[in-house]
Each structure stands twice: as C-alpha cells, then as structure tokens.
Design a protein around this motif. Structure first.
Motif, PDB file in Angstrom:
ATOM      1  N   ASP A 282       0.863  -1.179   0.000  1.00 32.10           N
ATOM      2  CA  ASP A 282       0.000   0.000   0.000  1.00 32.10           C
ATOM      3  C   ASP A 282       0.899   1.228   0.000  1.00 32.10           C
ATOM      4  O   ASP A 282       1.635   1.474   0.960  1.00 32.10           O
ATOM      5  CB  ASP A 282      -0.904  -0.014   1.238  1.00 32.10           C
TER       6      ASP A 282
ATOM      7  N   TYR B 228      -1.783  -6.323   6.062  1.00 33.18           N
ATOM      8  CA  TYR B 228      -2.904  -6.578   5.164  1.00 33.18           C
ATOM      9  C   TYR B 228      -3.202  -8.063   4.996  1.00 33.18           C
ATOM     10  O   TYR B 228      -4.301  -8.427   4.582  1.00 33.18           O
ATOM     11  CB  TYR B 228      -2.625  -5.954   3.791  1.00 33.18           C
TER      12      TYR B 228
ATOM     13  N   TYR C  93      -7.631  -6.842  -0.625  1.00 35.45           N
ATOM     14  CA  TYR C  93      -6.218  -6.496  -0.412  1.00 35.45           C
ATOM     15  C   TYR C  93      -5.308  -7.539  -1.056  1.00 35.45           C
ATOM     16  O   TYR C  93      -4.312  -7.199  -1.696  1.00 35.45           O
ATOM     17  CB  TYR C  93      -5.882  -6.452   1.085  1.00 35.45           C
TER      18      TYR C  93
END
Length: 183
Positions: free
Chosen positions: A37, A57, A108
């Motif tokens: 991310d 994540y 994700y």
C-alpha cells in the motif's frame, strides 16, 4: 509445476518461492515488510515503522485492525491466537462485520498478488495460514480473484490461486519445511 509463490497469512505474513526451474532460491522472501500500500497514510508496522507492509494486510494484524471498524470488540486479556479465533468464531456464526473483514482482506490480497507478480515469475499462488481457516479462506480467495479478474485480467488468466484443505492450510509451512532436502 514450478513458479510457485506460497504465502502464509498467520501471525504475520511469510512467503516462499519456487522459481521456474524448480529451485528454492537464496532470496530472502520476507514479504511481511514488502510494501503493498503506497498511501502515505497507510498503517505503520509497529516493529519496523514502515507503512503499508504486507503483514498489515495479510495476517491476523489486519483482522485485529479491521475488527473495531467492523463492530467487533475483542475481549482484553486474550493471546493473539485466541483473539483471531474469537473473530473467526464471529465469522462462522454469520456476523456481518466479520464477513466484511475477510472480504476486505481478499480485495487487499488481489492487489497484493498483482504487486508481487511485478517481482516474481508466478503461475501459482498457494495461500496458507491460520487466517485462511474456515470460511475465511474462501472469502479471501473470492476477493482476490474478483480483483484480479476486474483489474488485472492478463494476470488473472495465467495465475492460479490454490487454497489447500483445512489441515494443510494450518500446518502447510511445517510440511514444506520438513520436505526440504539437506544441501
């Protein structure tokens, strides 16, 4: 087959890679700290201080971070394993917020797999670990496939994601380590 990236979603994120020639490389496949991310406001890892790390994540750390947002209050005094089990029991009992946690993690995962495919020659992804137990594994798989199909169709076409049976999901890393030859 070869070109396999195995990812364990457990207390953190662990990974192993078998290259196109069937070799376990000498690379350090520590994906727990690899960024997935790029948002400057992504959560920071408590140990490294890095933002947007895979561990945040693709592990129980993500479950705990999302639990409050999903309306789940985890009791104090539990071990991390018991905290995860508590949220998984909510999932299995039909709690909507718990379902949303694993759906979100699946999304994700889809984006994370696309990121990893930039660096690894992969045909197969094997997902394992305690976070894949129960119906959570199917939600993770479904979310990842949805993202890959919609956002990365070329990758989705050539990438197979594997979710083994329940027993192997939980002990897969041990089986893999025990089967490595002495060099």
């Amino acid at each position: 087959d070869n070109s396999v990236l195995g990812i364990a979603l457990g207390s953190s994120e662990a990974a192993g890679y078998v290259d196109a020639n069937g070799r376990v490389t000498g690379w350090l496949n520590e994906l727990a700290f690899a960024p997935v991310d790029d948002n400057p406001d992504a959560p920071a890892d408590e140990w490294s201080g890095d933002r947007g790390c895979g561990a945040l994540y693709f592990s129980q750390q993500c479950v705990f971070r999302l639990a409050a947002k999903a309306g789940i209050e985890i009791p104090d005094g539990l071990t991390d394993a018991d905290r995860l089990k508590f949220v998984q029991e909510k999932l299995e009992s039909g709690h909507e917020g718990a379902r949303q946690i694993w759906e979100t993690m699946g999304i994700y995962l889809g984006y994370g797999l696309a990121r990893y495919a930039e660096f690894y020659d992969v045909k197969h992804i094997l997902i394992l670990g305690r976070c894949t137990s129960g119906s959570g594994g199917d939600l993770l798989l479904s979310g990842a496939r949805m993202v890959l199909d919609a956002e990365f169709p070329e990758l989705a076409e050539c990438l197979q994601i594997h979710l083994p049976d329940e027993k192997i999901r939980r002990i897969g890393q041990s089986v893999a380590a025990a089967s490595l030859p002495v060099v």
